[in-house]
Design a protein around this motif. Structure first.
Motif, PDB file in Angstrom:
ATOM      1  N   GLN A 631       0.858  -1.184   0.000  1.00 11.95           N
ATOM      2  CA  GLN A 631       0.000   0.000   0.000  1.00 11.95           C
ATOM      3  C   GLN A 631       0.888   1.225   0.000  1.00 11.95           C
ATOM      4  O   GLN A 631       1.757   1.369   0.856  1.00 11.95           O
ATOM      5  N   ALA A 632       0.679   2.093  -0.989  1.00 13.42           N
ATOM      6  CA  ALA A 632       1.558   3.250  -1.117  1.00 13.42           C
ATOM      7  C   ALA A 632       0.747   4.496  -1.415  1.00 13.42           C
ATOM      8  O   ALA A 632      -0.360   4.450  -1.937  1.00 13.42           O
ATOM      9  N   ASP A 633       1.319   5.613  -1.073  1.00 17.80           N
ATOM     10  CA  ASP A 633       0.777   6.910  -1.447  1.00 17.80           C
ATOM     11  C   ASP A 633       1.029   7.153  -2.928  1.00 17.80           C
ATOM     12  O   ASP A 633       1.963   6.603  -3.506  1.00 17.80           O
ATOM     13  N   HIS A 654      -5.300   3.059  -3.414  1.00 16.80           N
ATOM     14  CA  HIS A 654      -5.959   4.121  -2.645  1.00 16.80           C
ATOM     15  C   HIS A 654      -6.627   5.099  -3.592  1.00 16.80           C
ATOM     16  O   HIS A 654      -6.465   5.021  -4.814  1.00 16.80           O
ATOM     17  N   HIS A 827      -9.429  -0.199   7.708  1.00 16.76           N
ATOM     18  CA  HIS A 827      -8.463   0.678   8.366  1.00 16.76           C
ATOM     19  C   HIS A 827      -9.196   1.767   9.139  1.00 16.76           C
ATOM     20  O   HIS A 827     -10.211   2.289   8.702  1.00 16.76           O
ATOM     21  N   LEU A 886       0.491   0.507  11.538  1.00 12.85           N
ATOM     22  CA  LEU A 886       0.679   1.629  10.617  1.00 12.85           C
ATOM     23  C   LEU A 886       1.613   2.682  11.198  1.00 12.85           C
ATOM     24  O   LEU A 886       2.650   2.974  10.636  1.00 12.85           O
ATOM     25  N   CYS A 889       5.349   2.652  11.228  1.00 15.68           N
ATOM     26  CA  CYS A 889       5.597   1.250  10.872  1.00 15.68           C
ATOM     27  C   CYS A 889       5.452   0.317  12.074  1.00 15.68           C
ATOM     28  O   CYS A 889       5.786  -0.878  11.990  1.00 15.68           O
ATOM     29  N   SER A 902       3.923  -4.411   9.512  1.00 19.52           N
ATOM     30  CA  SER A 902       3.488  -3.196   8.833  1.00 19.52           C
ATOM     31  C   SER A 902       3.136  -3.553   7.391  1.00 19.52           C
ATOM     32  O   SER A 902       3.108  -4.731   7.021  1.00 19.52           O
ATOM     33  N   ARG A 903       2.891  -2.548   6.559  1.00 18.85           N
ATOM     34  CA  ARG A 903       2.563  -2.771   5.151  1.00 18.85           C
ATOM     35  C   ARG A 903       3.660  -2.208   4.264  1.00 18.85           C
ATOM     36  O   ARG A 903       4.127  -1.083   4.476  1.00 18.85           O
ATOM     37  N   TRP A 906       4.134   1.767   2.594  1.00 14.49           N
ATOM     38  CA  TRP A 906       3.485   2.872   3.284  1.00 14.49           C
ATOM     39  C   TRP A 906       4.500   3.633   4.126  1.00 14.49           C
ATOM     40  O   TRP A 906       5.045   3.105   5.075  1.00 14.49           O
ATOM     41  N   THR A 907       4.762   4.870   3.765  1.00 14.45           N
ATOM     42  CA  THR A 907       5.694   5.779   4.456  1.00 14.45           C
ATOM     43  C   THR A 907       7.009   5.084   4.800  1.00 14.45           C
ATOM     44  O   THR A 907       7.533   5.203   5.915  1.00 14.45           O
TER      45      THR A 907
END
Length: 1023
Positions: A631-633, A654, A827, A886, A889, A902-903, A906-907
């Motif tokens: 999962q990413a921005d 997303h 989430h 989340l 992390c 964590s995923r 993501w950050t």
């Protein structure tokens, strides 16, 4: 006939045609002088989204231009910016002679001489945060030179002319449905139609009515009334609209009557196949309803009509009519002609968004039934004992549970253990009068089981002038819905009404809810209804046996954070006298929900509804170990490559990126999305989509039809009519926002601005909030079915949930029926904050957990909290779900105590090292034995360090993590006997886990150093 007569007739004809030619030329000249409408390109952020293109014909120190902009806003409060079209040079000297909604008379200095100039007449700036902005328009500016103004001779100024009006793009354009008719045009229209009680304007779906307080110039040009003409296909759900203008007086209770549509060959479309969405439909529970629609004098209402054309319908031209009437008003008719082409649509027209055929989805009942859904088993009933997956409930002669058990064992991986009592005695509804509890008398409960997925029962009880009706329904997933009505047969004073639930003390180890943070249960807890906060739910239990109780309102609602709409639940709250007590009493833990004293009138009815959920809701799913999330921005970048290289098997798309740009409305980008999903599938990655309700993008194709439904779909709000001061939500956002310029300029009023996202293509996705429960949920479910079948997604990612368990069950069933292996991933940020009502999301959303596959509880969570907090609030394990971390992390060591990572993406989070450990150990075939489990075969010498074991027949993965204030040393004692192993025949290794620990060929259990906040991983194998 005489020659003279022939000549006379011919001359007359010639004169007539000359007249027509002159009229045509004059009309064309007039038309040529009128501005046109189009689009242009410029920097919208500085200049706004609308401009007039002005032509200056000759050199002058100043020119005058008449700008007929026909606006629905108030231009007197907005500034103007004029620039030279060629150079972009701004014009400083601008003076307004007259400005109103119809036109502006403006003088400016053409700084570069003759040519084109741009007049930007709605320039703005955004204030607030980027995700909750407010649009602030520039104020009128009188900074032009005084000397220049003094030189002006208005009467002698040359005239410039407006060539055209332009919007930044077609989506922002006001043309044609927001180009307002002038007062004179409206007066002339009304003068021509004085004999009518109201005016009708049939419209094609291509031109949705946008204004409710004005009529558009298009209607002046079209004229009032007339026949509606449409073209449709066989098997199409065809949509059109009728605009009603209450020109002369208020219209109350509008009514439509449809005739059959018939053609010359005898073909017919029944009037039963035609409906108006504004006047009724089916709600989210499948219940039919009717709506009253009235229009204030001067108001406009669009009535959206759907024609359900069968696939077997013969082609041809069909005629009929729609009769429009209002209370006390003579009806009028709109003739309707629909030409049906000899083409068959496979999908009712749903694929083509501009047809608005998907409005048919508003009244869908897809997934609405009481059938069993996975992984649950059919409900069985024997002698008032109900059996479901891993749990039982027995109800007594009053209809209340007197025994609830759970046979889940271990870490919820087995449902065949020894039944464990959750209750210590029967649940009661007690009414106390004059210090004495009423004795209930009545018949035995009547039981009904219309399907294998649920069973219901009801009874009526009476005691000293009070009647208690009990209705309950238990479902296959362990949820029990109770609806209680208490009716007074005479005037009386009630000391108290109490729902009493006696929990077994041995099971009530942990607790969360009623404003209490999750963890070990306190000895006592007291709670009262608050005017602002909705934390009216409680869970108590152990990992393998628990029960949630949620106090509920008389009517369904999904108010998660506060009571803005419902207020404190009237009957439970009793004006603040009600509340809850939790206390220990003789081997049990008593939950008492009380109302306090009140005066009851004869015939008064009190509703004391509540819901129960028996936990765990299902066994932990071992597929968790294979479901590894990426999962990413945005931006998109190299998502697929990174996910594949690091071992992710599930990707969440997303909102707010090129694949899914518009929040909760992915249908505008499905071509690109479909290709991406297919490419992911080819390399073994399932793709899930951010798709929910709660807010909806302004790019929604049906937005104007939905707006015509009043407050049914969209939450009411102040819209752009807000004060200049805004309240901060405590997290940097602006709760009271006008939103972006599109919302302000097109919606104007009665909307509630929600999440905004700047997109990669310089667009801005602007959303408004939707109602907690509405017909939009039916559309949403049909949309989900369509996305699974046509785009290939295999699940959804929910960031918060904008619907209740009835909708969530439908979501689960819709996806399971559309395709195998669909996932629901939930989430939430941490709502245990005063601004959110001190709500723990694990408690808040628990009634939805039976339908979910996994949790991701993140923002605002403190991963330094105690282990019991982790277990109850974060892990999901007591409820039958795995979770993930989340915030920053998470903590990899502590997370693995609960099977959490964590995923990826993501950050900067990268759990791939742990995934490799999972594969090396073959964790998917192991049994988790958590530190909370009495059968744990490994004990730690230090209680500040917790240990979880993953057991296979021939090897163990020992995970340990510390909560000590500093570094510490521990000893791990293995119960070799319970394992059946000879300690002399085992090997102990410390595997390499990149970034977490280095490999050691020979491990040591007797003396292990644990750094502050860290832990480790040990593999023990039988030789």
């Amino acid at each position: 006939m005489k020659p003279g007569n022939t000549y006379s007739v011919s001359y007359g004809v010639i004169i007539f045609y000359i007249f027509l030619l002159e009229l045509l030329i004059t009309s064309q000249l007039l038309m040529a002088q009128l501005p046109t409408y189009g689009t242009g390109q410029w920097n919208e952020k500085e200049l706004g989204g609308h401009r007039a293109v002005i032509e200056v014909g000759k050199p002058a120190n100043a020119v005058k231009v008449h700008v007929p902009w026909r606006r629905k806003d108030d231009p007197t409060e907005k500034g103007l910016i004029v620039v030279d079209a060629f150079s972009g040079k701004p014009v400083k000297n601008v003076y307004t002679l007259n400005v109103n909604a119809e036109y502006g008379d403006i003088i400016f200095e053409p700084v570069t001489g003759p040519g084109e100039y741009y007049l930007y007449y709605m320039p703005y700036k955004l204030s607030g945060s980027w995700y909750f902005p407010s649009t602030v328009y520039l104020k009128p500016n009188s900074a032009s030179s005084t000397a220049w103004q003094q030189q002006l001779n208005v009467k002698d100024l040359p005239n410039a002319k407006v060539l055209r009006f332009e919007a930044i793009n077609s989506f922002n354009s006001f043309y044609p449905m927001e180009i307002v008719a002038t007062r004179q045009e409206v007066k002339d229209l009304l003068d021509k139609n004085r004999e009518k009680d109201f005016l009708l304007f049939p419209e094609d779906r291509k031109f949705p009515v946008r204004m409710d307080a004005a009529i558009c110039q298009r209607w002046i040009e079209k004229g009032e009334g007339g026949t509606f003409y449409g073209v449709a296909s066989r098997n199409e759900f065809y949509v059109y609209q009728i605009g009603v203008f209450a020109a002369f007086h208020e219209l109350e209770k509008l009514h439509l009557q449809f005739s059959d549509l018939e053609n010359a060959a005898g073909g017919k479309i029944s009037a039963e196949a035609i409906r108006c969405f504004n006047l009724g439909g089916k709600d989210w529970l499948g219940k039919s309803f009717k709506k009253e629609v009235s229009i204030q004098k001067g108001g406009v209402q669009s009535l959206w009509i759907g024609v359900d054309i069968p696939g077997t319908q013969q082609a041809g031209v069909y005629h009929g009519q729609v009769k429009v009437s209002a209370e006390g008003i003579k009806e009028r008719s709109v003739p309707v002609q629909i030409t049906i082409k000899d083409t068959l649509l496979e999908d009712r027209g749903y694929k083509e968004l501009p047809t608005l055929a998907r409005l048919n989805w508003l009244d869908s009942d897809i997934g609405l039934d009481d059938s069993v859904y996975r992984p649950y088993t059919p409900v069985t009933l024997a002698h008032q004992t109900i059996h479901i997956l891993g749990r039982t409930l027995r109800f007594d002669k009053y209809g209340f549970p007197d025994k609830i058990t759970s046979s889940f064992t271990g870490s919820n991986d087995d449902i065949n253990g020894q039944p464990r009592d959750i209750l210590n005695g029967p649940v009661k509804m007690a009414v106390v009068r004059n210090g004495k509890e009423l004795e209930w008398k009545g018949s035995a409960p009547v039981v009904r089981q219309p399907s294998t997925g649920a069973v219901s029962w009801e009874t009526q009880l009476e005691g000293d002038g009070i009647v208690l009706k009990v209705w309950a329904k238990m479902e296959c997933d362990g949820y029990i819905n109770y609806q209680l009505t208490i009716k007074a047969l005479k005037d009386c004073t009630v000391d108290n009404m109490e729902l009493r639930i006696p929990y077994a003390r041995e099971a009530a180890i942990y607790m969360m809810g009623l404003g209490c943070k999750g963890g070990l249960r306190p000895d006592r807890w007291d709670w009262n209804w608050d005017k602002k906060n909705a934390n009216n739910m409680l869970w108590m239990g152990d990992v393998n046996a628990g029960l949630q109780c949620k106090l509920k309102n008389e009517t369904p609602d999904w108010t998660l954070y506060n009571f803005d709409k419902t207020g404190p639940y009237k009957d439970w709250s009793n004006e603040g006298k009600g509340g809850c007590h939790i206390f220990e009493d003789a081997g049990k833990v008593m939950l008492t929900a009380f109302t306090g004293q009140q005066q009851l009138r004869a015939g008064q009815v009190i509703h004391l509804n509540f819901g129960l959920l028996i936990t765990p809701v299902k066994p932990l799913n071992q597929e968790h170990w294979n479901e590894r999330y990426f999962q990413a921005d945005p931006p998109l970048a190299n998502w697929r490559r990174e996910a594949s290289e690091k071992g992710a098997t599930v990707m969440n798309i997303h909102q707010g990126n090129m694949l899914n740009p518009y929040i909760n409305y992915p249908f505008l980008a499905t071509d690109t999305l479909t290709k991406y999903v297919a490419a992911n599938r080819r390399i073994g990655i399932r793709t899930k989509l951010y798709y929910t309700v709660r807010e909806l993008t302004n790019y929604t194709r049906e937005i104007w039809a939905l707006r015509s439904l009043g407050d049914e779909i969209f939450s009411p709000g102040k819209g752009s009519q807000l004060a200049d001061q805004f309240a901060d939500d405590g997290i940097g956002g602006n709760l009271f926002s006008t939103g972006g310029p599109w919302l302000v300029e097109h919606l104007g009023k009665n909307y509630d601005a929600a999440w905004h996202t700047p997109l990669e293509n310089s667009e801005y996705d602007m959303s408004i909030r939707t109602q907690g429960l509405s017909r939009w949920h039916n559309y949403y479910l049909e949309g989900l079915n369509w996305l699974v079948k046509n785009v290939g997604i295999r699940g959804i990612y929910l960031d918060g949930v904008g619907y209740d368990r009835d909708i969530m069950k439908r979501v689960r069933k819709v996806m399971d029926r559309a395709a195998d292996s669909c996932l629901i991933d939930f989430h939430s940020g941490n709502n245990f904050h005063p601004s959110y009502g001190l709500n723990s999301p694990a408690n808040q959303y628990m009634e939805l957990f039976p339908c979910l596959n996994s949790l991701w509880l993140g923002e605002g969570y403190n991963y330094n909290e105690k282990p019991d907090y982790w277990l109850v609030e974060v892990s999901g394990i007591p409820f039958g779900l795995y979770s993930e971390m989340l915030n920053n992390c998470g903590n990899a060591y502590r997370g693995m105590l609960f099977g959490m990572t964590s995923r990826l993406g993501w950050t900067g989070c990268d759990p791939s090292a742990l995934w490799r450990l999972w594969d090396k150990f073959d964790i998917k075939n192991a049994r988790m034995i958590g530190f909370w489990d009495p059968s744990l075969p490994v004990k730690c010498s230090d209680s500040s360090v917790k240990v979880t074991v993953y057991r296979q027949p021939k090897k163990l993965l020992i995970v340990y993590a510390g909560w000590a204030a500093g570094n510490t040393h521990i000893k791990l004692d293995v119960d070799w006997k319970s394992l059946g192993w000879d300690p002399r025949q085992v090997s102990i290794t410390i595997p390499e886990v990149e970034g977490l620990q280095e490999r050691q060929a020979a491990g040591n259990l007797a003396d292990i150093e644990v750094e502050k906040g860290k832990g480790g991983f040990i593999i023990v194998e039988e030789k």
